[in-house]
Design a protein around this motif. Structure first.
Motif, PDB file in Angstrom:
ATOM      1  N   ARG A  24       0.842  -1.201   0.000  1.00 48.41           N
ATOM      2  CA  ARG A  24       0.000   0.000   0.000  1.00 48.41           C
ATOM      3  C   ARG A  24       0.878   1.253   0.000  1.00 48.41           C
ATOM      4  O   ARG A  24       0.611   2.220  -0.719  1.00 48.41           O
ATOM      5  CB  ARG A  24      -0.941  -0.001   1.201  1.00 48.41           C
ATOM      6  N   ALA A  27       2.393   1.643  -3.411  1.00 56.43           N
ATOM      7  CA  ALA A  27       1.391   2.084  -4.387  1.00 56.43           C
ATOM      8  C   ALA A  27       1.154   3.584  -4.283  1.00 56.43           C
ATOM      9  O   ALA A  27       1.033   4.285  -5.293  1.00 56.43           O
ATOM     10  CB  ALA A  27       0.085   1.331  -4.155  1.00 56.43           C
ATOM     11  N   LEU A  31       2.025   4.292  -7.981  1.00 55.23           N
ATOM     12  CA  LEU A  31       0.951   3.768  -8.825  1.00 55.23           C
ATOM     13  C   LEU A  31      -0.214   4.738  -8.888  1.00 55.23           C
ATOM     14  O   LEU A  31      -0.799   5.083  -7.858  1.00 55.23           O
ATOM     15  CB  LEU A  31       0.471   2.418  -8.274  1.00 55.23           C
ATOM     16  N   ALA A  33      -3.928   5.367  -9.632  1.00 53.77           N
ATOM     17  CA  ALA A  33      -5.162   4.582  -9.713  1.00 53.77           C
ATOM     18  C   ALA A  33      -6.186   5.273 -10.608  1.00 53.77           C
ATOM     19  O   ALA A  33      -6.149   6.503 -10.779  1.00 53.77           O
ATOM     20  CB  ALA A  33      -5.748   4.401  -8.310  1.00 53.77           C
ATOM     21  N   PRO A  34      -7.111   4.517 -11.197  1.00 50.10           N
ATOM     22  CA  PRO A  34      -8.186   5.146 -11.961  1.00 50.10           C
ATOM     23  C   PRO A  34      -9.042   6.048 -11.074  1.00 50.10           C
ATOM     24  O   PRO A  34      -9.179   5.812  -9.870  1.00 50.10           O
ATOM     25  CB  PRO A  34      -9.007   3.951 -12.465  1.00 50.10           C
ATOM     26  N   ALA A  36      -8.738   8.999  -9.814  1.00 51.57           N
ATOM     27  CA  ALA A  36      -8.122   9.669  -8.673  1.00 51.57           C
ATOM     28  C   ALA A  36      -8.585  11.116  -8.601  1.00 51.57           C
ATOM     29  O   ALA A  36      -8.713  11.795  -9.616  1.00 51.57           O
ATOM     30  CB  ALA A  36      -6.606   9.615  -8.801  1.00 51.57           C
ATOM     31  N   ALA A  45      -3.618   5.427  -2.227  1.00 52.16           N
ATOM     32  CA  ALA A  45      -3.509   4.012  -2.545  1.00 52.16           C
ATOM     33  C   ALA A  45      -4.835   3.332  -2.268  1.00 52.16           C
ATOM     34  O   ALA A  45      -5.505   3.622  -1.266  1.00 52.16           O
ATOM     35  CB  ALA A  45      -2.413   3.357  -1.712  1.00 52.16           C
ATOM     36  N   LEU A  46      -5.239   2.445  -3.145  1.00 50.28           N
ATOM     37  CA  LEU A  46      -6.481   1.716  -2.974  1.00 50.28           C
ATOM     38  C   LEU A  46      -6.285   0.541  -2.017  1.00 50.28           C
ATOM     39  O   LEU A  46      -5.158   0.138  -1.715  1.00 50.28           O
ATOM     40  CB  LEU A  46      -6.968   1.199  -4.333  1.00 50.28           C
TER      41      LEU A  46
END
Length: 475
Positions: A24, A27, A31, A33-34, A36, A45-46
């Motif tokens: 996490r 991420a 990363l 995420a879609p 956001a 972080a998801l």
């Protein structure tokens, strides 16, 4: 990252939690995420998912959860399906990739033929893509190309509907009509005509479903007259509006819309990215379930049960014949994707069809009745305005006041509240503002459906208690 014993499907809780916490943190650092929000983009972080098996996934807290949305409407055959993973491995060792520009492969050719056998009408050819967005984009670009070759460059407008969802590429995304989709994103507006959502639950008070349906058809007819049939190239429609809240249109609606399209030489594109490959008990629902023969069908998601990115657009033989008979044999459909017709994806899709054709489609038709009946009992709650669905997909829509179907304030995001309570009890659902949608793996059993409903029942009760305690809802 520490190695994990996948056969045991579990690490010791402390080690598992530590690994998920580290992931996490990583991420949040790297990363994107879609979907956001600007205030958190690049840092948020998801929730982490550790592994999955059958209809279950394991979350970062080590909880085993029923995967209510089947990933994203796609893991139709469940997690860790050995037949699908073996098909991937076997094809990768035989032929991992070939260029679709210059060559083809046996998996792609064989899959195309099998899909043509399931498609309604004369949908005998398929252009393979990498997913649903690229499938819809392909269908729209083909419509543009078709009308250009036919000498009708002005026939390019696209009819879509409120609460529709057709993808995330620029043109496909421009057709979306869900709340908040277009708030901060640019989209194509000059080519898009938006009609009302065919949601019987939201029809005007006192209006019959029949009158509501007539109004929808007349709205389309008026749009054709207003813009001119010579300007409208396509009508794009999900047979069931999935991400818009599992909206099942009134009986006969799609047939009447198709008839208007045929009368006005408007291509009917059926977006079956969600409804295809068993979700409604058929490989393609357009013909078998809704009795329509579209000019194109787009698909993705369940075609590989989410195990490999693959989608496609089925295209009418008549349209291809028109192109071959045109005065522009040199015209090129200059459209393609590096991973079109990917042999691994096509091999997994063939194995998916083997399983569906082997009896699972019939099982889905039987389980669908049980699923819809069991969920319908949740309408007893004061917070629930309607439970609706078809096949193994359903939506719970919450309301502020039941008798008048009064909408809730969107900022309450009741769906997220219900989802949080569900996760505490062992179920993932997909929250959509004031709704929760479900599309579990097709392999779900009736006992597991009962467990889903038990968890939803308790979670809706807990949400009502929370809202009442906080003075946000009076019931």
């Amino acid at each position: 990252m520490m190695e994990r014993d996948m056969a045991a499907n579990r690490q010791p809780a402390e080690a598992f939690g530590q690994e998920m916490a580290e992931l996490r943190q990583e991420a949040g650092a790297h990363l994107l995420a879609p979907w956001a929000s600007a205030g958190k983009i690049g840092t948020a972080a998801l929730d982490m998912i550790g592994d999955g098996e059958g209809i279950y996934v394991t979350d970062e807290a080590g909880r085993r959860l029923i995967d209510g949305p089947a990933g994203m409407w796609c893991v139709n055959l469940g997690h860790r399906n050995r037949e699908l993973t073996q098909a991937m491995a076997d094809q990768a060792m035989a032929l991992d990739y070939n260029s679709p520009w210059y060559t083809s492969s046996a998996p792609a050719v064989e899959l195309a033929g099998r899909l043509a056998g399931h498609a309604p009408g004369d949908l005998s050819h398929v252009f393979f893509t990498t997913g649903g967005s690229s499938a819809v984009e392909t269908a729209l670009r083909f419509m543009f190309f078709y009308n250009n070759v036919k000498g009708r460059p002005e026939k390019k407008m696209i009819v879509t509907r409120d609460r529709a969802y057709h993808g995330s590429t620029y043109l496909a995304g421009s057709l979306n009509g869900r709340p908040r989709d277009q708030d901060w994103m640019d989209s194509e507006t000059g080519r898009v005509i938006r009609l009302s959502c065919p949601d019987p639950f939201r029809r005007p008070a006192g209006m019959s479903v029949e009158a509501f349906t007539d109004g929808l058809i007349e709205e389309f007819r008026a749009a054709i007259e207003r813009h001119g049939a010579e300007k409208i190239g396509a009508f794009v429609a999900e047979p069931v509006l999935a991400s818009g809240g599992v909206v099942v249109p009134p009986e006969g609606y799609l047939k009447r819309m198709q008839a208007l399209c045929r009368q006005n030489d408007i291509l009917f594109i059926s977006d079956e990215v969600v409804t295809g490959f068993g979700r409604l008990g058929s490989v393609f629902a357009s013909g078998e379930v809704f009795g329509i023969e579209p000019d194109m069908i787009t698909f993705a998601k369940g075609v590989t049960s989410g195990y490999f990115p693959l989608g496609g657009a089925m295209i009418s033989a008549r349209l291809l014949e028109d192109l071959r008979a045109s005065n522009h044999p040199e015209a090129a459909f200059a459209h393609g994707l590096t991973y079109s017709s990917h042999p691994i994806g096509c091999a997994v899709a063939q194995k998916t069809l083997d399983i569906l054709e082997g009896g699972l489609l019939d099982e889905v038709k039987e389980k669908a009745v049980y699923f819809q009946t069991a969920l319908k009992r949740l309408e007893d709650h004061a917070l629930v305005g309607e439970v609706r669905g078809m096949g193994l997909m359903a939506c719970i829509e919450c309301v502020a006041e039941k008798a008048g179907r009064t909408p809730l304030k969107l900022d309450l995001e009741v769906g997220k509240r219900i989802d949080r309570h569900c996760q505490e009890r062992g179920l993932l659902v997909r929250p959509l503002i004031q709704m929760c949608v479900m599309s579990p793996p097709l392999t779900i059993t009736t006992d597991q459906i009962d467990r889903m409903v038990e968890i939803l029942d308790a979670s809706i009760r807990a949400t009502m208690d929370d809202l009442t305690r906080d003075g946000l809802w009076r019931g």
